[in-house]
Design an enzyme around this catalytic site. Structure first.
Site, PDB file in Angstrom:
ATOM      1  N   HIS A 113       0.855  -1.189   0.000  1.00  0.00           N
ATOM      2  CA  HIS A 113       0.000   0.000   0.000  1.00  0.00           C
ATOM      3  C   HIS A 113       0.891   1.239   0.000  1.00  0.00           C
ATOM      4  O   HIS A 113       1.965   1.234   0.624  1.00  0.00           O
ATOM      5  CB  HIS A 113      -0.918   0.005   1.219  1.00  0.00           C
ATOM      6  CG  HIS A 113      -1.846  -1.167   1.259  1.00  0.00           C
ATOM      7  ND1 HIS A 113      -3.008  -1.217   0.541  1.00  0.00           N
ATOM      8  CD2 HIS A 113      -1.762  -2.350   1.920  1.00  0.00           C
ATOM      9  CE1 HIS A 113      -3.620  -2.367   0.755  1.00  0.00           C
ATOM     10  NE2 HIS A 113      -2.872  -3.076   1.581  1.00  0.00           N
ATOM     11  N   ALA A 167      11.108 -20.086  12.970  1.00  0.00           N
ATOM     12  CA  ALA A 167       9.739 -19.801  13.399  1.00  0.00           C
ATOM     13  C   ALA A 167       9.571 -18.345  13.828  1.00  0.00           C
ATOM     14  O   ALA A 167      10.433 -17.767  14.482  1.00  0.00           O
ATOM     15  CB  ALA A 167       9.370 -20.729  14.550  1.00  0.00           C
ATOM     16  N   ARG A 187      17.025 -12.082   9.647  1.00  0.00           N
ATOM     17  CA  ARG A 187      18.446 -11.885   9.312  1.00  0.00           C
ATOM     18  C   ARG A 187      19.134 -13.232   9.206  1.00  0.00           C
ATOM     19  O   ARG A 187      18.799 -14.173   9.931  1.00  0.00           O
ATOM     20  CB  ARG A 187      19.132 -11.049  10.387  1.00  0.00           C
ATOM     21  CG  ARG A 187      18.692  -9.594  10.406  1.00  0.00           C
ATOM     22  CD  ARG A 187      19.572  -8.807  11.376  1.00  0.00           C
ATOM     23  NE  ARG A 187      19.279  -7.391  11.279  1.00  0.00           N
ATOM     24  CZ  ARG A 187      18.356  -6.763  12.000  1.00  0.00           C
ATOM     25  NH1 ARG A 187      17.624  -7.440  12.864  1.00  0.00           N
ATOM     26  NH2 ARG A 187      18.156  -5.472  11.864  1.00  0.00           N
TER      27      ARG A 187
END
Length: 200
Positions: A113, A167, A187
């Protein structure tokens, strides 16, 4: 250009366009049907996936529930699998290689957006109806990757071959091949090497 062509090209487009609205509704209905069918009804489940993922030559093993924006903009390679609550907002192309594993609650989100509110906010048509403009960036997940539970992949990202995403990670930039990457923002922690072998 049609709104669909603009959408796939990553340009600002109107998501309330009639053609796009019809494709979106079709995908949502197919996903809802898939989500209500028992796992032992393999033929019916496969038929729904063939209709939903019409652009994909290969069908993944998908644990219901699943959610797609369009379905037709997503392609899977061979031997892929998704766990519960796989969400794919495939406004732009989503390309998945071979042998890719998705843990539960993984989200692939291509929509973007505008940053400026005057470009992002609702607009009024002459007929009194409202609409907004958005755009998208494609996602590519190369072969032999594993995305663990609750991973979010943002538009414009490529995850390199053989990488593992830990996770809860939010992937906002490209990940090089054979990398272990975690965190928000995600990262690279280290390379994945032969020393990671568990079979002797």
């Amino acid at each position: 250009m049609t709104e669909k062509e603009k959408m796939l090209a990553g340009l600002l487009y109107d998501p309330s366009d009639k053609e796009l609205s019809e494709l979106l509704l079709k995908a949502r209905k197919l996903a809802r049907r898939y989500n209500t069918i028992d796992e032992d009804q393999t033929e019916e489940r496969e038929g729904i996936l063939r209709e939903l993922l019409v652009g994909s030559p290969n069908l993944p093993q998908m644990q219901a529930p699943i959610y797609f924006d369009y379905g037709c903009n997503t392609t899977f390679g061979k031997f892929c699998g998704t766990n519960f609550n796989f969400t794919c907002l495939d406004v732009c192309p989503v390309t998945v290689g071979d042998n890719v594993m998705f843990g539960p609650n993984v989200t692939l989100a291509t929509p973007m957006h505008p940053l400026l509110p005057e470009e992002r906010n609702l607009r009024k048509r002459q007929d009194g109806s409202y609409y907004n403009l958005e755009y998208a960036k494609p996602i590519t997940i190369e072969s032999n990757c594993w995305l663990a539970s609750n991973v979010v992949v943002c538009g414009g990202v490529t995850i390199g071959e053989g990488s593992v995403i830990g996770a809860g990670s939010v992937v906002t930039r490209d990940i090089p091949p054979y990398s272990l990457a975690v965190g928000n923002p995600c990262r690279v922690i280290r390379k994945i090497t032969d020393e990671d072998k568990m079979e002797f």
